[in-house]
Design an enzyme around this catalytic site. Structure first.
Site, PDB file in Angstrom:
ATOM      1  N   ASP A 483       0.807  -1.214   0.000  1.00 23.60           N
ATOM      2  CA  ASP A 483       0.000   0.000   0.000  1.00 23.60           C
ATOM      3  C   ASP A 483       0.844   1.269   0.000  1.00 23.60           C
ATOM      4  O   ASP A 483       0.327   2.358  -0.256  1.00 23.60           O
ATOM      5  CB  ASP A 483      -0.860   0.031   1.273  1.00 23.60           C
TER       6      ASP A 483
HETATM    7  C1  GLC Z   1      -0.681   2.575   5.948  1.00 21.82           C
HETATM    8  C2  GLC Z   1       0.088   1.339   6.358  1.00 21.82           C
HETATM    9  C3  GLC Z   1      -0.232   0.158   5.523  1.00 21.82           C
HETATM   10  C4  GLC Z   1      -1.709   0.028   5.345  1.00 21.82           C
HETATM   11  C5  GLC Z   1      -2.330   1.326   4.843  1.00 21.82           C
HETATM   12  C6  GLC Z   1      -3.822   1.183   4.733  1.00 21.82           C
HETATM   13  O1  GLC Z   1      -0.199   3.044   4.780  1.00 21.82           O
HETATM   14  O2  GLC Z   1       1.472   1.536   6.363  1.00 21.82           O
HETATM   15  O3  GLC Z   1       0.294  -0.999   6.137  1.00 21.82           O
HETATM   16  O4  GLC Z   1      -1.980  -1.002   4.445  1.00 21.82           O
HETATM   17  O5  GLC Z   1      -2.029   2.345   5.728  1.00 21.82           O
HETATM   18  O6  GLC Z   1      -4.458   2.320   4.312  1.00 21.82           O
HETATM   19  C1  GLC Z   2      -1.726  -3.720   5.287  1.00 29.59           C
HETATM   20  C2  GLC Z   2      -2.929  -3.803   4.388  1.00 29.59           C
HETATM   21  C3  GLC Z   2      -2.693  -4.684   3.199  1.00 29.59           C
HETATM   22  C4  GLC Z   2      -1.407  -4.339   2.532  1.00 29.59           C
HETATM   23  C5  GLC Z   2      -0.246  -4.341   3.510  1.00 29.59           C
HETATM   24  C6  GLC Z   2       1.042  -3.883   2.894  1.00 29.59           C
HETATM   25  O1  GLC Z   2      -1.573  -4.914   5.991  1.00 29.59           O
HETATM   26  O2  GLC Z   2      -4.056  -4.284   5.086  1.00 29.59           O
HETATM   27  O3  GLC Z   2      -3.751  -4.584   2.297  1.00 29.59           O
HETATM   28  O4  GLC Z   2      -1.187  -5.259   1.507  1.00 29.59           O
HETATM   29  O5  GLC Z   2      -0.549  -3.476   4.573  1.00 29.59           O
HETATM   30  O6  GLC Z   2       1.054  -2.532   2.646  1.00 29.59           O
END
Ligand code: GLC
Ligand code: GLC
Length: 808
Positions: A483
């Protein structure tokens, strides 16, 4: 250092001191009604949606942490305390919290009085049951006062903490003997209320928070409790609560139990009232009638235990390593169920307000859950697919209550669609139910635009092909699995969301990870197309997979490992040419899982680079070197201080991809080493470093560049649960369902010289005995005594028992 121990026979973790490094929690509820409960009784509950239907209030970011819950206060001869130690924090002579499967039992004892509180949500019930047992362990008679306490949330948890000018005037309750009804907003558009009741005659009650606590007091010093006298307050606005007072006389050695119920009731609109302004209580009375006696509660608890016994019997291992067994047999599937139910919505790190069900998250959660209750996975797949858009893209999240795609987050995460193929394939492998592919499912919840589920998968697959970049690799969009790799975001405004901001809209930034994911799902997609009789689609899929593999080898290989991406300007991400972030974990795991570069020797090189550059004592970090400064062209990944989260944290979700990849190369020794570094039962001894629950995985463990290396964050709701279960059960222990049979091909360290697995699938039972010399070669199998070619055991008819002997 430990703060408790595992009791495997009871399937419990027993916390033996309330002074854990952080609140250690558990989940109540298995279907529709859920609660979070910490080892001191903190937490809250909700019906289906943690944001829109929250029953009780909880304050995140509080000091001290974990304040607010379903509390029971004991007043014993001028002395008052709470069995979970907090919030009163009076010293206890004995304390214990048993974290069980969908229940928690907290026991405290002080000055000859023992109080045990059992919390659970009975099956098929939209309520929590709290059974309180008081025992006089002294030699003198006692006259004790017991107070219950919950603070109601005014339903919408977001509004509840934002809109005080309105909310402090709208709280309403009704009190009817021992039953308190919380009915805020019932007078207008809501047709649901909460009920809080006890099965005994009350000596008093309170429903107004300030009357109960006294002005200026916190939960640790309620004035009503200190004085042993309820105020019989009826809330009008401000903060409604539910508190009962019971007067309990106990002879020496005597014990008495009381049943409290905290539930959610919905009425049809035409049946809202039983009199002017008086809520219709018929359904509440039916609910309460089911839990009037301790015998009824005992029976409900047995039913819950049996439910878990049955589910956990789908996959069991006996390996001689008790930590491995307890992870695979109990805690990992348990966590998979919780993540399946709650996605990333409500934990002690997720407020229940921010995120609903994730498209990619829920599909991955399914992978670890599907064997427990395949029919629920089927339902979930159809719900998720209904939020897909007609062009194959997907809403990134949807609300569990409405099942609608969330417009605030929108779409554009280009890995999302492919996960639907992984999830659906996993369901069909488990169940054999190909009919699901023919189910009619709308796009974007629009019944006028519907097609078969297979058509949804097809649009997923082709969404990637329709969105290729300059090198022929998939365009990344807002981000892929990571993300925080936001290659089109270019944000320079504080507070702007990295996930939903796209300041540049070019079609250049590409993801090698999505390419790996594409090649990985292609064989499943092709097989499902064949099952639908669509030969040419299957052929096309295989063709595109081969082409994508060639593209990865040509443009996605950096010499010693796979590249991560190309950025907006076509510059390499995750390359030896970069200053920071030279290697990232995701494509190393996924490309090798997909078989890319295995025969060319690239796979081995990539995994050896992971070992050399990313491995630490606490697991594999996401990237190295960490990004030391913010890169506007990379986005959120470079926003984190080095060693945390996606910037070189140990992101436990993708460690199992590397474990599975190692098994592709036959290196079980290394796969097992990686697993033991992050599996919570193996980290129990270092709980003072790890700090979170030793019975469930955390999303992240701080990496080697972090100040607090080894410290975990974000426990419970993480794709880590599903992927580790898949890795250990299907690839290391090596027992996994495929379309045509059960694959038995272990790849495990020689530390485990032999083990047995019992797998129940499609109505048959497979008893597998493994002799493990860890040769790294494919297993040799005998099925019911007869040797077979290969490692795929054909499906047996329902009712059959199959014995498999395996040497590897
Ligand atoms: C933040 C986190 C990530 C998560 C995202 C969701 O960026 O670092 O882990 O998936 O928020 O919006
Ligand atoms: C968080 C989010 C997931 C994403 C991950 C890596 O766990 O829930 O959707 O893939 O972060 O950013």
């Amino acid at each position: 250092m430990r703060f408790g121990h595992f009791d495997d026979a009871a399937r419990e973790y027993v916390i033996s001191t309330p002074r854990t490094p952080y609140p250690w929690i558990n989940y109540l509820g298995t279907e529709e009604f859920f609660g979070l409960v910490s080892h001191t009784g903190g937490g809250y509950c909700f019906y289906r949606d943690a944001r829109l239907r929250r029953l009780t209030r909880y304050r995140y970011n509080n000091v001290p942490t974990d304040v607010g819950g379903r509390y029971f206060y004991v007043h014993d001869d001028g002395d008052f305390w709470t069995p979970g130690w907090a919030p009163v924090k009076r010293e206890l002579d004995f304390y214990e919290c048993r974290v069980g499967l969908s229940y928690t039992k907290i026991t405290g004892e002080r000055k000859g009085l023992r109080a045990e509180v059992l919390y659970f949500v009975p099956l098929g019930t939209t309520a929590e049951v709290h059974r309180v047992t008081l025992k006089n362990t002294s030699k003198a008679p006692k006259s004790v006062k017991l107070f219950s306490f919950v603070e109601f949330c005014l339903w919408d948890a977001s509004d509840d903490q934002n809109n005080y000018q309105r909310n402090l005037s709208i709280g309403e309750v009704e009190v009817d003997g021992g039953t308190i009804y919380h009915k805020t907003e019932y007078r207008e558009r809501r047709n649901h209320y909460a009920v809080h009741s006890v099965n005994a005659k009350v000596a008093g009650f309170d429903t107004d928070r300030e009357s109960f606590l006294g002005p200026w007091n916190g939960f640790g010093e309620p004035q009503a409790v200190a004085e042993g006298r309820s105020r019989n307050s009826v809330a009008s606005g401000w903060s409604p609560i539910g508190s009962h007072q019971l007067a309990v006389d106990l002879a020496p050695g005597e014990e008495r139990s009381f049943v409290f119920v905290l539930g959610y009731v919905e009425n049809p609109v035409e049946e809202k009232w039983e009199g002017p302004g008086v809520v219709n209580k018929a359904r509440a009375r039916q609910l309460l009638a089911r839990f009037q006696t301790t015998a009824q509660v005992d029976a409900a608890l047995v039913a819950l235990r049996d439910y878990w016994t049955e589910m956990l019997s789908k996959y069991t291992v006996k390996s001689g390593d008790e930590r491995l067994d307890r992870m695979v047999n109990i805690w990992n599937p348990y966590q998979c169920m919780v993540t399946f139910n709650l996605s990333r919505s409500a934990s002690y790190f997720e407020t229940g307000i921010g995120r609903g069900m994730g498209f990619r998250d829920s599909n991955q959660d399914l992978l670890g859950f599907v064997h427990l209750v395949p029919s629920r996975a089927r339902e979930r797949i159809l719900d998720i697919a209904a939020t897909q858009k007609p062009d194959g893209s997907a809403y990134h999240q949807y609300q569990p209550l409405t099942k609608r795609g969330n417009n605030d987050i929108g779409s554009g995460f280009n890995d999302d669609p492919l996960w639907l193929i992984s999830g659906t394939a996993a369901y069909i492998k488990e169940s054999g139910d190909l009919s699901v592919l023919k189910e009619t499912v709308p796009f974007d919840n629009d019944p006028k635009d519907a097609a078969t589920l297979f058509e949804h998968l097809k649009r997923s697959f082709h969404h990637v092909l329709n969105n290729l970049g300059p090198h022929g690799l998939p365009l990344i969009g807002r981000a892929d699995w990571n993300d925080c790799l936001n290659l089109n975001c270019f944000s320079e405004t504080p507070g702007e969301s990295f996930q939903t901001t796209g300041n540049r809209t070019g079609r250049t930034a590409e993801s090698v990870f999505i390419a790996g994911l594409f090649v990985h799902v292609a064989p499943d997609y092709a097989a499902l197309a064949e099952a639908m009789g669509l030969e040419s689609e299957a052929k096309a899929a295989r063709f595109h997979a081969v082409r994508m593999e060639e593209t990865v080898l040509k443009h996605g290989w950096d010499g010693e490992w796979f590249l991560r991406a190309y950025d907006f300007f076509g510059k390499k991400v995750g390359s030896k040419e970069c200053e920071d972030g030279q290697i990232l974990i995701e494509p190393q795991g996924y490309c090798v899982m997909a078989g890319i570069g295995v025969k060319e020797g690239h796979a081995k090189k990539a995994l050896d680079s992971v070992k050399a550059r990313l491995d630490t004592a606490h697991g594999i970090v996401l990237n190295q070197p960490p990004y030391s400064a913010y890169h506007v062209e990379l986005g959120e990944i470079s926003s984190y201080p080095p060693g945390y989260k996606e910037n070189a944290g140990i992101f436990c979700h993708n460690n199992p991809w590397v474990m599975i990849a190692e098994t592709v190369l036959g290196r079980g020794e290394r796969a097992f080493e990686y697993w033991k570094k992050i599996a919570p039962a193996y980290r129990e001894e270092i709980s003072e470093v790890h700090r979170l629950e030793p019975y469930v995985y955390a999303q992240m463990i701080a990496g080697k560049d972090a100040v607090r290396h080894g410290e975990a964050k974000n426990s419970w709701l993480t794709g880590t649960a599903a992927w580790n279960f898949v890795a250990i059960s299907q690839h290391l222990l090596g027992v996994r369902p495929e379309l045509l049979g059960l694959r038995v091909n272990p790849c495990l360290s020689a530390e485990i010289p032999s083990f047995t697995v019992t797998r129940r699938c499609r109505g048959a039972e497979y008893r597998i005995r493994v002799k493990n010399a860890a040769t790294g070669q494919p297993a040799r199998l005998r099925v019911d005594g007869k040797p077979i070619e290969g490692t795929l055991v054909p499906w047996a008819p329902a009712g059959a028992t199959v014995t498999i002997d395996c040497e590897v």
